[in-house]
Scaffold this active site. Structure first.
Site, PDB file in Angstrom:
ATOM      1  N   ARG A 100      38.555 -18.111 -79.975  1.00  0.00           N
ATOM      2  CA  ARG A 100      39.641 -18.058 -80.955  1.00  0.00           C
ATOM      3  C   ARG A 100      40.579 -19.243 -80.752  1.00  0.00           C
ATOM      4  O   ARG A 100      40.510 -19.962 -79.749  1.00  0.00           O
ATOM      5  CB  ARG A 100      40.418 -16.753 -80.858  1.00  0.00           C
ATOM      6  CG  ARG A 100      41.083 -16.501 -79.517  1.00  0.00           C
ATOM      7  CD  ARG A 100      41.727 -15.118 -79.509  1.00  0.00           C
ATOM      8  NE  ARG A 100      42.351 -14.794 -78.231  1.00  0.00           N
ATOM      9  CZ  ARG A 100      42.854 -13.603 -77.946  1.00  0.00           C
ATOM     10  NH1 ARG A 100      42.829 -12.642 -78.842  1.00  0.00           N
ATOM     11  NH2 ARG A 100      43.402 -13.378 -76.773  1.00  0.00           N
ATOM     12  N   GLY A 101      41.470 -19.445 -81.721  1.00  0.00           N
ATOM     13  CA  GLY A 101      42.476 -20.490 -81.617  1.00  0.00           C
ATOM     14  C   GLY A 101      41.882 -21.880 -81.483  1.00  0.00           C
ATOM     15  O   GLY A 101      40.868 -22.216 -82.091  1.00  0.00           O
ATOM     16  N   TYR A 158      55.084 -22.789 -68.136  1.00  0.00           N
ATOM     17  CA  TYR A 158      54.052 -23.337 -69.012  1.00  0.00           C
ATOM     18  C   TYR A 158      54.055 -24.865 -68.934  1.00  0.00           C
ATOM     19  O   TYR A 158      53.000 -25.496 -68.784  1.00  0.00           O
ATOM     20  CB  TYR A 158      54.284 -22.871 -70.443  1.00  0.00           C
ATOM     21  CG  TYR A 158      53.229 -23.315 -71.424  1.00  0.00           C
ATOM     22  CD1 TYR A 158      52.031 -22.607 -71.544  1.00  0.00           C
ATOM     23  CD2 TYR A 158      53.419 -24.424 -72.237  1.00  0.00           C
ATOM     24  CE1 TYR A 158      51.054 -23.003 -72.442  1.00  0.00           C
ATOM     25  CE2 TYR A 158      52.448 -24.833 -73.139  1.00  0.00           C
ATOM     26  CZ  TYR A 158      51.262 -24.117 -73.239  1.00  0.00           C
ATOM     27  OH  TYR A 158      50.299 -24.537 -74.134  1.00  0.00           O
ATOM     28  N   LYS A 162      50.995 -27.421 -67.518  1.00  0.00           N
ATOM     29  CA  LYS A 162      50.364 -28.477 -68.310  1.00  0.00           C
ATOM     30  C   LYS A 162      50.577 -29.854 -67.679  1.00  0.00           C
ATOM     31  O   LYS A 162      49.699 -30.726 -67.756  1.00  0.00           O
ATOM     32  CB  LYS A 162      50.900 -28.453 -69.741  1.00  0.00           C
ATOM     33  CG  LYS A 162      50.538 -27.175 -70.499  1.00  0.00           C
ATOM     34  CD  LYS A 162      49.032 -26.938 -70.523  1.00  0.00           C
ATOM     35  CE  LYS A 162      48.649 -25.711 -71.313  1.00  0.00           C
ATOM     36  NZ  LYS A 162      47.179 -25.487 -71.330  1.00  0.00           N
ATOM     37  N   ILE A 175      50.186 -26.437 -83.006  1.00  0.00           N
ATOM     38  CA  ILE A 175      48.920 -26.072 -83.645  1.00  0.00           C
ATOM     39  C   ILE A 175      49.008 -24.633 -84.150  1.00  0.00           C
ATOM     40  O   ILE A 175      49.504 -23.747 -83.456  1.00  0.00           O
ATOM     41  CB  ILE A 175      47.746 -26.212 -82.650  1.00  0.00           C
ATOM     42  CG1 ILE A 175      47.756 -27.605 -81.986  1.00  0.00           C
ATOM     43  CG2 ILE A 175      46.424 -25.948 -83.365  1.00  0.00           C
ATOM     44  CD1 ILE A 175      47.551 -28.770 -82.927  1.00  0.00           C
TER      45      ILE A 175
END
Length: 256
Positions: free
Chosen positions: A12-13, A160, A164, A193
């Site tokens: 997904r995504g 997060y 990254k 996105i």
């Protein structure tokens, strides 16, 4: 001979957008995720519609046992692996200011977004080296899906951003280490996105994009990322190891 790609979080995504593009380019696929097999049947059906072999390797990449099982399943089914795409990732369960964020949230995000890809890459890289030694014509690569959050600070999801940023360094480290085997490693940094992960902040980003957040005034789509990854996976950029490819509609271009 068809090439084989393993995509974490590929049902997904962004991951599914990548899977669609690889399937369209003739790759056989191993799709990893944590959902039950019945929940990914439709996604797998669409991928198989391209005429390729597709398997589902269920597992949580933060678990060493699951990582071992994922690689084992690919070995048993295909006997080879050309491309690893580290895409699986999570956002914090709650977006909290870094002055209030919990250690539990930090550990959870880091274990999935950074530790998991780091050690899955270790396993895949050693297997690719073995394949290369047995066949000098073998071509492999590793592609890490990062985020603009690797450099753009968001104080309400610090864990997060740190995960990254860590992926960015992991990309460089493995690019350097695998250089002697001609196995390139790339980092792709998507911007905003349209996925289920961003669905909860749609109105916020609709407004920001309308007000000029990005140079190209639209949301990014999973296919935008998928097309870039497919080009990397096809070995179109073999002399660009360690590089970062932005897929953000110009969001991170400094502007006055």
């Amino acid at each position: 001979m068809k090439r084989v790609g393993l995509i974490t979080g590929g049902s997904r995504g962004i991951g599914f957008g990548i899977a669609i593009q690889l399937a369209a380019n003739g790759f056989d696929l191993a799709i990893n995720g944590t959902r039950f097999p019945g929940d990914v049947e439709e996604a797998l059906r669409k991928l198989k519609g391209f005429g390729n072999d597709v398997i589902y390797c269920r597992g949580n990449i933060s678990s060493s046992t699951d990582r071992e099982n994922i690689i084992r399943q690919v070995k048993e089914h295909y006997g080879k692996l050309h491309v690893l795409i580290n895409n699986a990732g999570v956002a914090p369960t709650e977006r909290k200011d870094i002055l209030d964020a919990s250690e539990e949230s930090f550990d959870d995000v880091i274990s999935i977004n950074l530790k998991g890809p780091y050690f899955l890459t270790q396993k895949a890289a050693n297997w690719m080296i073995e394949q290369k030694k047995n066949d000098q014509e073998f071509t492999g690569c590793i592609i890490n899906i990062s985020s603009i959050s690797a450099t753009v600070a968001s104080v309400n999801r610090g864990e997060y951003c740190i995960s990254k940023a860590g992926i960015g360094m992991a990309t460089k480290l493995f690019a350097v280490r695998l250089g002697e085997f001609n196995i390139p490693v790339f980092e792709v940094r998507p911007g905003v996105i349209r996925t289920d992960m961003t669905a909860g902040v749609k109105e916020k980003y609709d407004k920001m994009i309308e007000e000029g957040l990005c140079v190209q005034q639209r949301w990014g789509e999973p296919d935008d990322v998928g097309k870039v990854v497919a080009s990397l996976a096809k070995s179109d950029f073999m002399y660009s190891t360690g590089q970062v490819i932005m897929v953000d509609g110009g969001l991170t271009i400094p502007r006055l």
